[in-house]
Design a protein around this motif. Structure first.
Motif, PDB file in Angstrom:
ATOM      1  N   LEU A   1       5.851   2.838   1.408  1.00  0.00           N
ATOM      2  CA  LEU A   1       5.032   1.674   1.098  1.00  0.00           C
ATOM      3  C   LEU A   1       4.873   0.842   2.367  1.00  0.00           C
ATOM      4  O   LEU A   1       5.848   0.608   3.089  1.00  0.00           O
ATOM      5  N   LEU A   2       3.641   0.413   2.632  1.00  0.00           N
ATOM      6  CA  LEU A   2       3.357  -0.450   3.769  1.00  0.00           C
ATOM      7  C   LEU A   2       3.084  -1.871   3.307  1.00  0.00           C
ATOM      8  O   LEU A   2       2.682  -2.106   2.163  1.00  0.00           O
ATOM      9  N   ASP A   3       3.289  -2.816   4.215  1.00  0.00           N
ATOM     10  CA  ASP A   3       2.925  -4.210   3.993  1.00  0.00           C
ATOM     11  C   ASP A   3       1.415  -4.329   4.187  1.00  0.00           C
ATOM     12  O   ASP A   3       0.900  -4.161   5.296  1.00  0.00           O
ATOM     13  N   ALA A   4       0.679  -4.610   3.125  1.00  0.00           N
ATOM     14  CA  ALA A   4      -0.782  -4.631   3.204  1.00  0.00           C
ATOM     15  C   ALA A   4      -1.296  -5.667   4.199  1.00  0.00           C
ATOM     16  O   ALA A   4      -2.352  -5.475   4.824  1.00  0.00           O
ATOM     17  N   LYS A   5      -0.541  -6.750   4.393  1.00  0.00           N
ATOM     18  CA  LYS A   5      -0.975  -7.793   5.328  1.00  0.00           C
ATOM     19  C   LYS A   5      -0.848  -7.341   6.775  1.00  0.00           C
ATOM     20  O   LYS A   5      -1.426  -7.971   7.672  1.00  0.00           O
ATOM     21  N   GLN A   6      -0.069  -6.282   7.006  1.00  0.00           N
ATOM     22  CA  GLN A   6       0.105  -5.736   8.350  1.00  0.00           C
ATOM     23  C   GLN A   6      -0.378  -4.289   8.409  1.00  0.00           C
ATOM     24  O   GLN A   6       0.162  -3.464   9.153  1.00  0.00           O
ATOM     25  N   THR A   7      -1.384  -3.981   7.602  1.00  0.00           N
ATOM     26  CA  THR A   7      -1.974  -2.644   7.550  1.00  0.00           C
ATOM     27  C   THR A   7      -3.476  -2.754   7.765  1.00  0.00           C
ATOM     28  O   THR A   7      -4.120  -3.625   7.183  1.00  0.00           O
TER      29      THR A   7
ATOM     30  N   VAL B   1      -3.876   6.566   2.165  1.00  0.00           N
ATOM     31  CA  VAL B   1      -3.507   5.696   1.047  1.00  0.00           C
ATOM     32  C   VAL B   1      -3.560   6.469  -0.267  1.00  0.00           C
ATOM     33  O   VAL B   1      -4.547   7.145  -0.573  1.00  0.00           O
ATOM     34  N   THR B   2      -2.486   6.353  -1.065  1.00  0.00           N
ATOM     35  CA  THR B   2      -2.436   7.006  -2.369  1.00  0.00           C
ATOM     36  C   THR B   2      -2.489   6.016  -3.532  1.00  0.00           C
ATOM     37  O   THR B   2      -2.760   6.407  -4.664  1.00  0.00           O
ATOM     38  N   ALA B   3      -2.221   4.735  -3.248  1.00  0.00           N
ATOM     39  CA  ALA B   3      -2.311   3.694  -4.283  1.00  0.00           C
ATOM     40  C   ALA B   3      -2.248   2.343  -3.589  1.00  0.00           C
ATOM     41  O   ALA B   3      -1.735   2.229  -2.467  1.00  0.00           O
ATOM     42  N   VAL B   4      -2.766   1.299  -4.259  1.00  0.00           N
ATOM     43  CA  VAL B   4      -2.734  -0.043  -3.671  1.00  0.00           C
ATOM     44  C   VAL B   4      -2.266  -1.040  -4.718  1.00  0.00           C
ATOM     45  O   VAL B   4      -2.435  -0.840  -5.924  1.00  0.00           O
ATOM     46  N   GLY B   5      -1.654  -2.128  -4.253  1.00  0.00           N
ATOM     47  CA  GLY B   5      -1.250  -3.201  -5.151  1.00  0.00           C
ATOM     48  C   GLY B   5      -2.451  -3.914  -5.733  1.00  0.00           C
ATOM     49  O   GLY B   5      -3.558  -3.864  -5.176  1.00  0.00           O
ATOM     50  N   VAL B   6      -2.226  -4.612  -6.832  1.00  0.00           N
ATOM     51  CA  VAL B   6      -3.340  -5.210  -7.566  1.00  0.00           C
ATOM     52  C   VAL B   6      -4.083  -6.266  -6.756  1.00  0.00           C
ATOM     53  O   VAL B   6      -5.260  -6.544  -7.008  1.00  0.00           O
TER      54      VAL B   6
ATOM     55  N   VAL C   1       0.852  -1.178   0.000  1.00  0.00           N
ATOM     56  CA  VAL C   1       0.000   0.000   0.000  1.00  0.00           C
ATOM     57  C   VAL C   1       0.890   1.231   0.000  1.00  0.00           C
ATOM     58  O   VAL C   1       1.815   1.333   0.812  1.00  0.00           O
ATOM     59  N   ALA C   2       0.654   2.169  -0.920  1.00  0.00           N
ATOM     60  CA  ALA C   2       1.402   3.426  -0.933  1.00  0.00           C
ATOM     61  C   ALA C   2       0.734   4.402   0.023  1.00  0.00           C
ATOM     62  O   ALA C   2      -0.490   4.524   0.066  1.00  0.00           O
ATOM     63  N   LEU C   3       1.568   5.123   0.792  1.00  0.00           N
ATOM     64  CA  LEU C   3       1.045   5.950   1.875  1.00  0.00           C
ATOM     65  C   LEU C   3       1.642   7.345   1.860  1.00  0.00           C
ATOM     66  O   LEU C   3       2.855   7.512   1.713  1.00  0.00           O
ATOM     67  N   GLU C   4       0.783   8.352   2.029  1.00  0.00           N
ATOM     68  CA  GLU C   4       1.231   9.690   2.409  1.00  0.00           C
ATOM     69  C   GLU C   4       1.325   9.675   3.930  1.00  0.00           C
ATOM     70  O   GLU C   4       0.314   9.570   4.627  1.00  0.00           O
ATOM     71  N   VAL C   5       2.529   9.765   4.445  1.00  0.00           N
ATOM     72  CA  VAL C   5       2.753   9.595   5.887  1.00  0.00           C
ATOM     73  C   VAL C   5       2.276  10.828   6.654  1.00  0.00           C
ATOM     74  O   VAL C   5       2.638  11.959   6.328  1.00  0.00           O
ATOM     75  N   LYS C   6       1.459  10.593   7.668  1.00  0.00           N
ATOM     76  CA  LYS C   6       1.005  11.652   8.562  1.00  0.00           C
ATOM     77  C   LYS C   6       1.696  11.580   9.926  1.00  0.00           C
ATOM     78  O   LYS C   6       1.841  12.598  10.604  1.00  0.00           O
ATOM     79  N   ALA C   7       2.121  10.388  10.325  1.00  0.00           N
ATOM     80  CA  ALA C   7       2.850  10.212  11.585  1.00  0.00           C
ATOM     81  C   ALA C   7       3.563   8.874  11.544  1.00  0.00           C
ATOM     82  O   ALA C   7       3.073   7.911  10.934  1.00  0.00           O
ATOM     83  N   ALA C   8       4.723   8.815  12.168  1.00  0.00           N
ATOM     84  CA  ALA C   8       5.503   7.578  12.244  1.00  0.00           C
ATOM     85  C   ALA C   8       6.015   7.400  13.664  1.00  0.00           C
ATOM     86  O   ALA C   8       6.390   8.371  14.328  1.00  0.00           O
TER      87      ALA C   8
END
Length: 301
Positions: A102-108, A70-75, A31-38
């Motif tokens: 990019l985040l790991d979708a399985k852990q998002t 989220v700005t984009a997601v994998g297929v 998952v593509a992310l615009e980061v707001k906090a880390a």
């Protein structure tokens, strides 16, 4: 182009620097992310120092957890769409001390409206660990859970989870962290030489579960207070725990989702201690590496 903090070689903080790069499109299960906090964790500097292996490709992006949009997601990603507010763990080879990642979708997971971006970003690493380590050994309400290293992010959340389950919680930490440990409802015991005796004053019959977040000699010195050595669970030192009769924490796939759900209903608070801008991310890491910050440290681009 997007800015990210990386380390260029294994070692000290001098190996850290910012770089600009073009974020690739999300691949499968990303998952593509615009980061707001880390969130900042001890693992961030330990990875850079080479204490967690040397298999990161250099320059290696830093930061393991984030919340954002989220700005984009994998297929192959289901249940998450562009524009969603989410929280999760970085995909392999990516870092969260960044404007975009990019985040790991399985852990998002979807971020509940009840949680701010900062509060959500504080949970995937420490929170999931706290959830796993407090659920590995089953206790009954009223039994005693001892936390060695109770003043850090994992310890504070583990203490609160213990109170949710109506355990008697004892937190061992440095004197400077007494107030924040006691704010979770735990009984405070100062760490250092003689800690085992001080624990006995609070729990004369011993404790039912020892959660270790420190390891080494500190663990060896207080292991005697646990009634059954198999009820020693560590996140920090599996070798020592196993020598004593205990074990390392068993990581689960649902830890992130579970801790977000618990936080959504106000049952735990990540106790954000300090907040830094992305440009000051190196100071944020230093504050965690020094070990003197109580609660969670957050970076906000």
């Amino acid at each position: 182009m997007s800015t990210v903090l990386v380390f260029t070689q294994y070692g000290g903080a001098e190996a850290q620097e910012f770089m600009d790069r073009e974020l690739p499109p999300p691949g499968p299960s990303q998952v593509a992310l615009e980061v707001k906090a880390a969130g900042v964790n001890p693992a961030d500097w330990k990875i850079r120092a080479g204490q967690m292996g040397d298999h990161w490709q250099l320059p290696a992006p830093m930061g393991r957890e984030a919340a954002g949009i989220v700005t984009a997601v994998g297929v192959d990603v289901d249940g998450i769409a562009v524009g969603d507010e989410v929280v999760g763990l970085a995909a392999k080879g990516h870092g969260t001390f960044a404007q975009h990642t990019l985040l790991d979708a399985k852990q998002t997971v979807l971020k509940p409206e009840e949680l701010s971006f900062a509060a959500a970003a504080a949970l995937p690493v420490a929170g999931a660990t706290a959830y796993d380590v407090t659920h590995q050994i089953e206790l009954e309400p009223g039994q005693t859970m001892l936390i060695l290293g109770a003043g850090g992010g994992v310890g504070l959340l583990a203490s609160q989870i213990g109170k949710v389950h109506e355990f008697t919680v004892i937190g061992v930490a440095s004197a400077s962290k007494q107030q924040i440990v006691e704010s979770t409802g735990a009984a405070f015991v100062e760490s250092g030489p003689g800690a085992a005796g001080r624990i006995r004053e609070v729990a004369p019959d011993g404790v039912d579960l020892l959660i270790d977040l420190v390891g080494g000699q500190a663990l060896r010195e207080i292991a005697e207070v646990v009634k059954d050595s198999k009820n020693i669970v560590t996140t920090a030192d599996p070798d020592t725990a196993e020598q004593l009769g205990g074990s390392g924490v068993n990581r689960t796939a649902e830890g992130v989702q579970k801790i977000i759900e618990v936080a959504q209903y106000g049952l735990v608070d990540p106790h954000i201690g300090r907040r830094f801008s992305l440009t000051d991310a190196q100071q944020a890491i230093a504050s965690v590496e020094d070990g003197h910050t109580a609660g969670k440290v957050i970076v906000e681009p």
